[in-house]
Enzyme design. Sequence first.
Site, PDB file in Angstrom:
ATOM      1  N   LYS A 167      -4.724  -8.959  -6.095  1.00 16.05           N
ATOM      2  CA  LYS A 167      -6.064  -8.954  -5.840  1.00 16.05           C
ATOM      3  C   LYS A 167      -6.869  -8.388  -5.757  1.00 16.05           C
ATOM      4  O   LYS A 167      -6.485  -6.911  -6.072  1.00 16.05           O
ATOM      5  CB  LYS A 167      -5.440  -9.519  -4.216  1.00 16.05           C
ATOM      6  CG  LYS A 167      -6.205  -7.622  -3.365  1.00 16.05           C
ATOM      7  CD  LYS A 167      -6.356  -8.543  -1.811  1.00 16.05           C
ATOM      8  CE  LYS A 167      -6.567  -6.815  -0.652  1.00 16.05           C
ATOM      9  NZ  LYS A 167      -8.044  -6.976  -0.948  1.00 16.05           N
ATOM     10  N   LYS A 183     -10.552  -2.831  -2.575  1.00 17.93           N
ATOM     11  CA  LYS A 183     -11.443  -1.442  -2.935  1.00 17.93           C
ATOM     12  C   LYS A 183     -10.680  -0.303  -3.110  1.00 17.93           C
ATOM     13  O   LYS A 183     -10.972   0.674  -3.941  1.00 17.93           O
ATOM     14  CB  LYS A 183     -11.949  -1.131  -1.531  1.00 17.93           C
ATOM     15  CG  LYS A 183     -13.416  -1.804  -1.610  1.00 17.93           C
ATOM     16  CD  LYS A 183     -13.923  -0.935  -0.108  1.00 17.93           C
ATOM     17  CE  LYS A 183     -14.044  -2.001   0.759  1.00 17.93           C
ATOM     18  NZ  LYS A 183     -13.083  -2.649   1.895  1.00 17.93           N
ATOM     19  N   LYS A 198       0.650  -0.831  -0.093  1.00 16.11           N
ATOM     20  CA  LYS A 198       0.545  -0.134   0.078  1.00 16.11           C
ATOM     21  C   LYS A 198       0.713   1.713   0.099  1.00 16.11           C
ATOM     22  O   LYS A 198       0.331   2.178  -0.328  1.00 16.11           O
ATOM     23  CB  LYS A 198      -1.261  -0.256   1.256  1.00 16.11           C
ATOM     24  CG  LYS A 198      -1.577  -0.852   1.064  1.00 16.11           C
ATOM     25  CD  LYS A 198      -3.231  -0.387   1.722  1.00 16.11           C
ATOM     26  CE  LYS A 198      -4.429  -1.417   1.130  1.00 16.11           C
ATOM     27  NZ  LYS A 198      -5.494  -1.062   2.750  1.00 16.11           N
TER      28      LYS A 198
HETATM   29  P1  ATP Z   1      -8.704  -1.853   0.650  1.00 16.79           P
HETATM   30  O1  ATP Z   1      -7.680  -1.734  -0.675  1.00 16.79           O
HETATM   31  O2  ATP Z   1      -9.263  -0.621   0.998  1.00 16.79           O
HETATM   32  O3  ATP Z   1      -7.696  -2.838   1.711  1.00 16.79           O
HETATM   33  P2  ATP Z   1      -9.762  -4.622   0.503  1.00 16.79           P
HETATM   34  O4  ATP Z   1     -10.790  -4.791  -0.710  1.00 16.79           O
HETATM   35  O5  ATP Z   1      -8.572  -5.097   0.959  1.00 16.79           O
HETATM   36  O6  ATP Z   1      -9.981  -2.910   0.702  1.00 16.79           O
HETATM   37  P3  ATP Z   1      -9.835  -4.781   3.134  1.00 16.79           P
HETATM   38  O7  ATP Z   1     -11.958  -3.893   4.109  1.00 16.79           O
HETATM   39  O8  ATP Z   1      -9.460  -4.180   3.590  1.00 16.79           O
HETATM   40  O9  ATP Z   1     -11.223  -4.651   1.897  1.00 16.79           O
HETATM   41  O10 ATP Z   1     -11.315  -6.248   3.824  1.00 16.79           O
HETATM   42  C1  ATP Z   1     -12.359  -6.421   4.055  1.00 16.79           C
HETATM   43  C2  ATP Z   1     -12.182  -7.793   4.389  1.00 16.79           C
HETATM   44  O11 ATP Z   1     -12.179  -8.232   2.329  1.00 16.79           O
HETATM   45  C3  ATP Z   1     -10.568  -9.027   4.573  1.00 16.79           C
HETATM   46  O12 ATP Z   1     -11.275  -9.851   5.529  1.00 16.79           O
HETATM   47  C4  ATP Z   1     -10.238  -9.021   3.214  1.00 16.79           C
HETATM   48  O13 ATP Z   1      -9.117 -10.569   4.291  1.00 16.79           O
HETATM   49  C5  ATP Z   1     -11.548  -9.975   2.314  1.00 16.79           C
HETATM   50  N1  ATP Z   1     -10.961  -8.665   1.010  1.00 16.79           N
HETATM   51  C6  ATP Z   1     -10.714  -8.280   0.935  1.00 16.79           C
HETATM   52  N2  ATP Z   1      -9.899  -8.389  -0.442  1.00 16.79           N
HETATM   53  C7  ATP Z   1      -9.753  -9.875  -0.900  1.00 16.79           C
HETATM   54  C8  ATP Z   1     -10.464 -10.855  -2.173  1.00 16.79           C
HETATM   55  N3  ATP Z   1      -9.886 -10.570  -3.548  1.00 16.79           N
HETATM   56  N4  ATP Z   1     -10.603 -11.944  -1.691  1.00 16.79           N
HETATM   57  C9  ATP Z   1     -11.036 -12.553  -0.294  1.00 16.79           C
HETATM   58  N5  ATP Z   1     -10.881 -11.676   0.401  1.00 16.79           N
HETATM   59  C10 ATP Z   1     -10.463  -9.901   0.018  1.00 16.79           C
HETATM   60 MG    MG Z   2      -7.579  -4.513   2.756  1.00 21.19          MG
END
Ligand code: ATP
Ligand code: MG
Length: 330
Positions: free
Chosen positions: A193, A196, A112
């Site tokens: 992955k 968001k 990040k």
């Molecule tokens: P950011 O990019 O802001 O970190 P994010 O998409 O990683 O957002 P988070 O809010 O950080 O989402 O994570 C929420 C949950 O979703 C966590 O348990 C994380 O492990 C899971 N998660 C996030 N992205 C994935 C993915 N691509 N596949 C499976 N699980 C995911």
């Molecule tokens: Mg995340």
Amino acid sequence: KPRVLSGIQPTADSFHLGNYLGAVRNWVSLQETHECFYFIPDMHAITVAYDPKVLKQRTFIATAQLLALGVNLDESIIFPQSAVPEHAMLAWILNCQTGFGEASRMTQFKDKSSKQERTSVGLFTYPILQAADILLYQANAVPVGEDQRQHLELTRDLAIRMNNTYKRVFTVPEPHILKETATIKDLGDPERKMSKSNSTKNGLIELRDEPARIRKKIRSAVTDTGSEVTYDPENKPGVSNLLVIYSALADKSLQQLEADYAGKGYGDLKKDLGEVVADFCEPIAKSTQEYLSDQAELQRVLDSGAQRAREVASTTLARVYDRVGFFPPV
Ligand code: ATP
Ligand code: MG
């Protein structure tokens, strides 16, 4: 009942498919057997560049989406992290228990920070705040995606260290990671992955996307050389990712899908999957809008969640303060 804790950041206007298939789906099913604490980590959300004007609104959206996806308030609570000051208070103590080298090994930080114009110290200590989130509630299980495994390992190490230094103060939590959907990949870059804050708009399916948009995104997902629809994450990461999503949403095994698409091409797979995903998202988006139309009710949900969370969090924190040699808050 054993206790579950997990969170999802208000860093976008919607959850994406990875959030649901990797984590929230499991939050819903664990409710039957566990006492569940679910929270919106708005304090984590400000570790990267963000807009204060939309932060609260995103917390309401996340709450509405959790309700739409099946988090049930008879069995679970939902609360905003910032309403429970014990998180920050315990995080300070854990900061002082974490080695600088230990914190420096966290790969999410490397990932990040490389994408930020300006990297905050908050982003560096993010995993330590996350450890506080979990340990305050004496959680037994933490349902997350694969990307959080390393942070969970740090949380466990800190719990064990604290228990040795201050006598047993914390439950040592176990990660609950769904094997098949542990990492849903970005549609445009299946080496990464779905995320968001880091995926492009075409790389992720947001649960609030319009059906037409969903079909289009799936149609333009990156696929691989060759033409056979087979599950082979090494050589066919794009197609394999689509198959994983299909399998989870349609409740069909990967083998079943391979058999269904024998003799057909990527185009057929994408067309059908577009329908499956759009059909899944549409009612959820609608229900999310309904919950969002009553913000006063969402505020009540968060207030009562925060109240219950504070009961538990303050009990843990009082014990830790005492063992550490601090004065109780007045
Ligand atoms: P950011 O990019 O802001 O970190 P994010 O998409 O990683 O957002 P988070 O809010 O950080 O989402 O994570 C929420 C949950 O979703 C966590 O348990 C994380 O492990 C899971 N998660 C996030 N992205 C994935 C993915 N691509 N596949 C499976 N699980 C995911
Ligand atoms: Mg995340």
